[in-house]
Design an enzyme around this catalytic site. Sequence first.
Site, short mmCIF file in Angstrom:
data_model
loop_
_atom_site.label_atom_id
_atom_site.label_comp_id
_atom_site.label_asym_id
_atom_site.label_seq_id
_atom_site.Cartn_x
_atom_site.Cartn_y
_atom_site.Cartn_z
N CYS A 1 1.35 -1.34 -0.31
CA CYS A 1 -0.16 -0.32 -0.34
C CYS A 1 0.68 1.25 -0.18
CB CYS A 1 -0.97 0.12 1.44
SG CYS A 1 -2.55 1.58 1.03
N CYS A 2 1.70 1.12 0.51
CA CYS A 2 2.96 2.40 0.91
C CYS A 2 3.72 2.46 -0.46
CB CYS A 2 3.87 2.04 1.95
SG CYS A 2 3.50 2.81 3.99
N CYS B 1 -1.16 8.28 7.55
CA CYS B 1 -2.97 7.74 7.36
C CYS B 1 -3.46 8.10 8.42
CB CYS B 1 -2.47 7.03 5.74
SG CYS B 1 -1.92 7.30 4.49
N CYS C 1 -3.65 3.79 9.28
CA CYS C 1 -2.55 2.91 9.58
C CYS C 1 -1.52 3.94 10.83
CB CYS C 1 -1.14 3.00 8.79
SG CYS C 1 -1.55 2.32 7.42
N CYS D 1 7.90 3.72 6.04
CA CYS D 1 6.25 4.07 4.73
C CYS D 1 7.45 2.82 3.62
CB CYS D 1 5.74 5.12 4.31
SG CYS D 1 6.62 6.76 4.39
S1 SF4 Z 1 0.24 4.61 5.64
FE1 SF4 Z 1 -1.36 2.91 5.38
S2 SF4 Z 1 -2.92 3.97 4.03
FE2 SF4 Z 1 -0.36 5.42 4.04
S3 SF4 Z 1 0.74 4.11 1.62
FE3 SF4 Z 1 1.02 3.40 4.08
S4 SF4 Z 1 -0.09 1.70 4.94
FE4 SF4 Z 1 -1.19 2.81 3.00
#
Ligand code: SF4
Length: 284
Positions: free
Chosen positions: A154-155, A239, A242, A266
Amino acid sequence: MSRLHPADRAAVGASVATALDGELPRPDDRFRAIGPDDDAAFIRLLAAEAADALEDMPADRVLTWAAGVVPRFVVTSSFGAESAVLLHLVAQVSPEVPVLFLDTGLHFDVTLDFRRTLARDLGLSVVDLRPELSVAQQAERHGDRLWASDPDACCALRKTTPLRTALRSFDGWATGVRRVQTPERAGTPIVEARRHDGRSLVKVAPLARWTDDDVDDYLRAHDLPRHPLVADGYPSVGCEPCTSKVTAGQDPRAGRWAAFDGKSECGLHLPDDGGVVRRTTTPG
Ligand code: SF4
């Protein structure tokens, strides 16, 4: 193929000496010996020289050097808990430098308000970087709540890839990373050479040596705001999915990816080969 224009190179080389008030010798044979196409070697030598020379200098001098020396220079900011420090320094030293903000689509609404207010009040030019996929498109292709099943992926989709794409247009950037924040950040140099997409860039961390007290003192002295959620128990803000509250005495970053042992970054500040994440519990 060389990416740094020869004129930029000459200016950068000369500035190693002149931008530091003559504290370093003028560009010597080591710089001249580097071939015109070997930007990587040139940037490595530049960063090593600057890291030594700037280690004990105040953050505003470090930023002055970088904004004056690096041809296409940019600042990144998460508009997080203590981001006002670096942004205020940029506003004082070089307000024309663009500020990149990763708008992941998953921030708290209050973060977006904070980004707008701070940018306006400090007179900064903020560029919002957005991922290729919307949150809904990401859910369709990679499954719902990817941050809960594979936060590294996701990051990568929502942060590191958009930043690396944007950095193709720049020769160097500054971040607000500090050595005391995490063990992974303990060795952060003031200036370093980093590889991104096959290019060498100058990465600058003007606050690397700052303690938590230094940050508190600066915010107080300049009447700068922390992110509003800090007062609600979020000493580090990322985010929304998280980021959790922490209890008194916990590590300030314990609320980031709290369900994942070993994930504390991240990936923006890790080497290009990234980090290791081990899932231990099911995130809520
Ligand atoms: S901090 Fe969490 S929601 Fe944001 S990009 Fe990374 S995994 Fe995704």
